[in-house]
Design an enzyme around this catalytic site. Sequence first.
Site, PDB file in Angstrom:
ATOM      1  N   CYS A 121      48.349  58.725  81.946  1.00 39.44           N
ATOM      2  CA  CYS A 121      48.192  60.008  80.626  1.00 39.44           C
ATOM      3  C   CYS A 121      47.579  61.190  81.201  1.00 39.44           C
ATOM      4  CB  CYS A 121      47.246  59.507  79.637  1.00 39.44           C
ATOM      5  SG  CYS A 121      47.440  57.819  79.100  1.00 39.44           S
ATOM      6  N   HIS A 377      54.093  58.833  72.753  1.00 38.10           N
ATOM      7  CA  HIS A 377      52.959  58.958  73.817  1.00 38.10           C
ATOM      8  C   HIS A 377      53.916  59.570  75.146  1.00 38.10           C
ATOM      9  CE1 HIS A 377      49.922  59.946  76.612  1.00 38.10           C
ATOM     10  NE2 HIS A 377      49.317  59.288  76.447  1.00 38.10           N
ATOM     11  N   CYS A 407      42.461  60.729  76.490  1.00 37.77           N
ATOM     12  CA  CYS A 407      42.299  59.532  77.767  1.00 37.77           C
ATOM     13  C   CYS A 407      43.059  58.903  78.576  1.00 37.77           C
ATOM     14  CB  CYS A 407      41.787  58.200  76.262  1.00 37.77           C
ATOM     15  SG  CYS A 407      42.867  57.971  75.564  1.00 37.77           S
ATOM     16  N   GLY A 409      44.340  55.946  80.918  1.00 35.53           N
ATOM     17  CA  GLY A 409      44.944  54.660  81.672  1.00 35.53           C
ATOM     18  C   GLY A 409      43.788  54.486  83.157  1.00 35.53           C
TER      19      GLY A 409
END
Length: 429
Positions: A121, A377, A407, A409
């Site tokens: 991300c 996203h 955040c 993964g």
Amino acid sequence: MSGRRLAAVGAASRTFATSSNARALPESITKKSPDDVVITWVKRTALTKAKKGGFKDTPSDTLLMKMFEKAKEQAGFDTNLVEDIAVGTCHPPSPCYESRAAALAAGFAEHTPVQAINRLCGSGLMAIRSISDSVARGDIEIGLAVGVESMTWNARPTPVFRDEKILGNEAATHCAEPMGWTSENVGRDFKISREKMDRYALRSHNLAEQATKSGKFLEEIVPIKTVQINAETGEKKEVTIDKDDGIRSGSTYEAIAKGRSAFPQWGDLSTGANSSQVTDGAAAAFIMTRRKAEELGLKPLARHIATSVVGCTPKYMGIGPAFAIPKVLEKVGLTKEQVDLWEINEAFATMYVYCVEKLGLDPEKVNVNGGAIALGHPLGATGVRQVATGLSELRRRGEQILCTSMCIGSGQAAAGIFVSESSEPSAKL
């Protein structure tokens, strides 16, 4: 999560809460130099629902090529001068091959190299950092940072571990767990209520709807012409995609509260309405030295000041910004009160609630035009998309300092500081 680690988050929050907004801005923010790393152009595509939205029939290589074409068309200088391209993306099976091919097909020079970066991300922000660092070191003068993801065409692969030592390490195996599992862990273990999650989600949808209706997103979105295919007839139709299509317009708390669990096998907190969508989209930014921008007659939009990356417990992946944000603020000498706007990825309402409240951020400065819960996203694109959205809003407000964070993964997070140089209401991105 260990008590020591949780205590560290609490201590950071208390330190922030007592900081004075009257403190003078550090030299890293106020001082300008010909060697500054500046952004001269940053845009994004509309963000569309995977498998249902505007880009459902647009393969990832096509979407990336069209983003490259828009960047080349709007650069304002001879793009033969671009010395490196970094593409943040997560799931394409051959990302560097695809990125290089898309750049060449879009008209970038054969002498311009391309790399693909995958920090899940955070990939888009890592693309910005890679180009920025190369510019700062003097390796290149001009580069292009891109983020892209087609979650329609490239779904999340299922990680498979084979080594016995990895399989015997709980934290290591948690790196492969679905993000929905981590969201339920954060909500349950940190006692975040479903009502609070739904109210944060409602705010995201409502603000994104208002921003769309007021035309705020028009200056950051590049219209993309593509083809859509009728699933029943096979008929092809050329369309122009220029609006985000995942926002739940007219949302009310009552409607969102009716949402069913998206991950019933792990819990009942995260729903389709209070979690980010799977999404298709892209974004890009030209980055160079201030000296080069002035030589080319370009007005810098913003400076990239710093980026931080951190790791956290994989089981609680979403709380990572609570560590990445303090790290980047400390790096540049800022207090949280001195940040004018925050763009924090709303992967799930659990992490959004946790990070905003744990750090004691002013909600009126966070995701003021909605976030990923409403907009979506597209994993690799988000880090660049947040910069486009944040700088656009800073300009409208005549304000200066943006902090972005997300955040990541497997238990990671990143954060970046950008300083607007187009903070007059009449300026255009």
